[in-house]
Scaffold this active site. Structure first.
Site, PDB file in Angstrom:
ATOM      1  N   SER A  31       0.816  -1.225   0.000  1.00 54.23           N
ATOM      2  CA  SER A  31       0.000   0.000   0.000  1.00 54.23           C
ATOM      3  C   SER A  31       0.839   1.259   0.000  1.00 54.23           C
ATOM      4  CB  SER A  31      -0.850   0.068   1.273  1.00 54.23           C
ATOM      5  OG  SER A  31      -1.997  -0.675   1.147  1.00 54.23           O
ATOM      6  N   HIS A  62      -3.696   0.962  -5.690  1.00 51.63           N
ATOM      7  CA  HIS A  62      -3.153  -0.303  -6.186  1.00 51.63           C
ATOM      8  C   HIS A  62      -3.296  -0.372  -7.710  1.00 51.63           C
ATOM      9  CE1 HIS A  62      -2.478  -2.483  -2.360  1.00 51.63           C
ATOM     10  NE2 HIS A  62      -3.397  -1.655  -1.917  1.00 51.63           N
ATOM     11  N   HIS A  84      -5.738  -8.647  -3.309  1.00 56.26           N
ATOM     12  CA  HIS A  84      -5.993  -8.967  -1.901  1.00 56.26           C
ATOM     13  C   HIS A  84      -7.184  -9.911  -1.770  1.00 56.26           C
ATOM     14  CE1 HIS A  84      -3.722  -5.171  -1.629  1.00 56.26           C
ATOM     15  NE2 HIS A  84      -3.291  -5.653  -0.481  1.00 56.26           N
ATOM     16  N   TYR A  86      -9.411  -9.806   0.470  1.00 57.17           N
ATOM     17  CA  TYR A  86     -10.642  -9.094   0.850  1.00 57.17           C
ATOM     18  C   TYR A  86     -11.397  -8.506  -0.338  1.00 57.17           C
ATOM     19  CZ  TYR A  86      -7.531  -4.987   0.683  1.00 57.17           C
ATOM     20  OH  TYR A  86      -6.626  -4.041   0.299  1.00 57.17           O
ATOM     21  N   GLU A  87     -10.746  -8.499  -1.501  1.00 57.18           N
ATOM     22  CA  GLU A  87     -11.448  -7.992  -2.688  1.00 57.18           C
ATOM     23  C   GLU A  87     -12.476  -9.000  -3.198  1.00 57.18           C
ATOM     24  OE1 GLU A  87      -8.748  -5.684  -5.495  1.00 57.18           O
ATOM     25  OE2 GLU A  87      -7.332  -6.597  -4.106  1.00 57.18           O
ATOM     26  N   ALA A 114       2.340  -2.832   3.971  1.00 57.09           N
ATOM     27  CA  ALA A 114       2.142  -1.880   5.066  1.00 57.09           C
ATOM     28  C   ALA A 114       1.447  -2.649   6.182  1.00 57.09           C
ATOM     29  CB  ALA A 114       1.284  -0.714   4.613  1.00 57.09           C
ATOM     30  N   MET A 212      -2.876  -7.355   5.823  1.00 52.04           N
ATOM     31  CA  MET A 212      -3.920  -8.068   5.069  1.00 52.04           C
ATOM     32  C   MET A 212      -3.367  -8.743   3.816  1.00 52.04           C
ATOM     33  SD  MET A 212      -6.783  -5.054   5.315  1.00 52.04           S
ATOM     34  CE  MET A 212      -6.986  -4.096   6.819  1.00 52.04           C
ATOM     35  N   SER A 213      -2.074  -9.048   3.823  1.00 52.74           N
ATOM     36  CA  SER A 213      -1.474  -9.630   2.612  1.00 52.74           C
ATOM     37  C   SER A 213      -0.287 -10.506   2.986  1.00 52.74           C
ATOM     38  CB  SER A 213      -1.001  -8.502   1.688  1.00 52.74           C
ATOM     39  OG  SER A 213       0.077  -7.816   2.287  1.00 52.74           O
ATOM     40  N   ASN A 236       1.295   2.484  11.069  1.00 56.21           N
ATOM     41  CA  ASN A 236       0.488   2.992  12.190  1.00 56.21           C
ATOM     42  C   ASN A 236       0.590   2.033  13.363  1.00 56.21           C
ATOM     43  OD1 ASN A 236      -1.334   1.459  10.038  1.00 56.21           O
ATOM     44  ND2 ASN A 236      -2.132   0.987  12.077  1.00 56.21           N
ATOM     45  N   HIS A 248      -7.443   4.160   5.763  1.00 61.21           N
ATOM     46  CA  HIS A 248      -6.580   3.768   4.650  1.00 61.21           C
ATOM     47  C   HIS A 248      -5.731   4.964   4.209  1.00 61.21           C
ATOM     48  CE1 HIS A 248      -5.215   1.493   1.221  1.00 61.21           C
ATOM     49  NE2 HIS A 248      -5.715   2.359   0.370  1.00 61.21           N
TER      50      HIS A 248
HETATM   51  N1  HPA Z   1      -4.020  -3.476  10.284  1.00 58.74           N
HETATM   52  C1  HPA Z   1      -4.071  -4.239   9.182  1.00 58.74           C
HETATM   53  N2  HPA Z   1      -3.497  -3.895   8.047  1.00 58.74           N
HETATM   54  C2  HPA Z   1      -2.831  -2.729   7.999  1.00 58.74           C
HETATM   55  C3  HPA Z   1      -2.740  -1.889   9.114  1.00 58.74           C
HETATM   56  C4  HPA Z   1      -3.369  -2.285  10.321  1.00 58.74           C
HETATM   57  O1  HPA Z   1      -3.328  -1.591  11.348  1.00 58.74           O
HETATM   58  N3  HPA Z   1      -2.004  -0.811   8.732  1.00 58.74           N
HETATM   59  C5  HPA Z   1      -1.668  -1.001   7.440  1.00 58.74           C
HETATM   60  N4  HPA Z   1      -2.159  -2.171   6.992  1.00 58.74           N
END
Ligand code: HPA
Length: 277
Positions: A31, A62, A84, A86-87, A114, A212-213, A236, A248
């Site tokens: 990301s 993306h 991903h 989740y898509e 990320a 998530m990847s 984060n 996001h």
């Molecule tokens: N959680 C899940 N996926 C992420 C996060 C998060 O805090 N930050 C960036 N991708």
């Protein structure tokens, strides 16, 4: 023929018809890190839309194409945009690009992503090299009839993240004055961020960063015998560890700020991977 393998081979044929290039290293950008593509001496590009049967990403940030070229003289294929779970794609589609890049010739898979920092010692903006991973809730991409052409039924997972690549990454980071943290990454499905209780659970399980990847791609690439490494950008603090709600946009903004350092680390590391090729 196994339908998953058949689809993969169709994509491979489509690639072969359009591109005459053999990469040694495959790079997957997470990301907001897609800008890295600007650091490649590009020789060709292949839009995902132009590959028959290829899953096409829908998330903003993306963009979808393979970029072929050289980083420090090393032939690479770089995925600008990934698929991903989740898509809504079947898990076999999510790992199709990693498999395809192995068929293109890549021996090394350099994953990036990320993540949210679960380890309380991490701060937003840190980089973490994966030592290992935990897969939660996303199905194993090897479920179903084994594709013997790709690998064995029960692959060993003791050394998914190649130790030689890790050593090179750490040495490169040091030379670049980058503090490269190390830890365990967990992949959850998303797309919702985790709840604070889930983050406490992950912390208790020994997880340092969550995203998530990556893990499913690493499982599929390990099945095919690729050497794998991953650097996660901790964009984060994970849910419950900071008072701010997660967005996001925040992830992308943080990635933009870290991008120059990240690009330097990736380029120098890929140059140094040459000793393993
Ligand atoms: N959680 C899940 N996926 C992420 C996060 C998060 O805090 N930050 C960036 N991708």
């Amino acid at each position: 023929m196994n339908p998953v393998y058949e689809k993969l081979m169709k994509c491979y044929e489509s690639f072969q018809k359009k591109i005459d290039f053999k990469p040694d290293v495959a790079i997957v950008l997470g990301s907001g890190l897609g800008d890295y593509a600007n650091d490649i001496d590009v020789v060709a590009e292949l839009d995902y839309h132009d590959i028959e049967g290829f899953p096409v990403s829908t998330v903003p940030g993306h963009a979808g194409k393979f970029i072929f070229g050289y980083v420090k003289g090393v032939p690479v294929v770089c995925m600008k945009g990934r698929v991903h779970y989740y898509e809504g794609y079947p898990i076999s589609d999510v790992v199709l690009p990693a498999r395809l890049m192995k068929l293109m010739g890549a021996k090394i898979l350099f994953l990036t992503n990320a993540s949210g920092g679960v380890n309380p010692n991490f701060t937003a903006g840190d980089f973490m090299m994966l030592k290992d991973h935990i897969s939660l809730w996303a199905p194993n991409p090897l479920i179903g009839a084994n594709i013997d052409e790709l690998g064995v039924r029960f692959p060993d997972m003791s050394h998914v993240y190649d130790e030689d690549l890790q050593e090179i990454l750490q040495k490169t980071a040091k030379d670049c004055n980058i503090d490269l943290k190390e830890g365990v990454y967990a992949q959850l499905t998303g797309p919702s961020f985790e709840s604070p209780a889930e983050i406490r659970m992950l912390h208790n399980l020994g997880v340092d960063a969550v995203g998530m990847s990556t893990v499913v791609e690493a499982i599929a690439a390990n099945h095919m015998g690729m050497k794998i490494c991953c650097v996660s950008f901790v964009s984060n603090a994970a849910a419950g560890l900071s008072s701010n709600p997660l967005t996001h946009e925040e992830v992308q903004e943080a990635a933009n700020i870290a991008a120059p350092k990240f690009r330097q680390l990736v380029s120098e590391a890929v140059g140094n991977f040459r000793q393993l090729l």
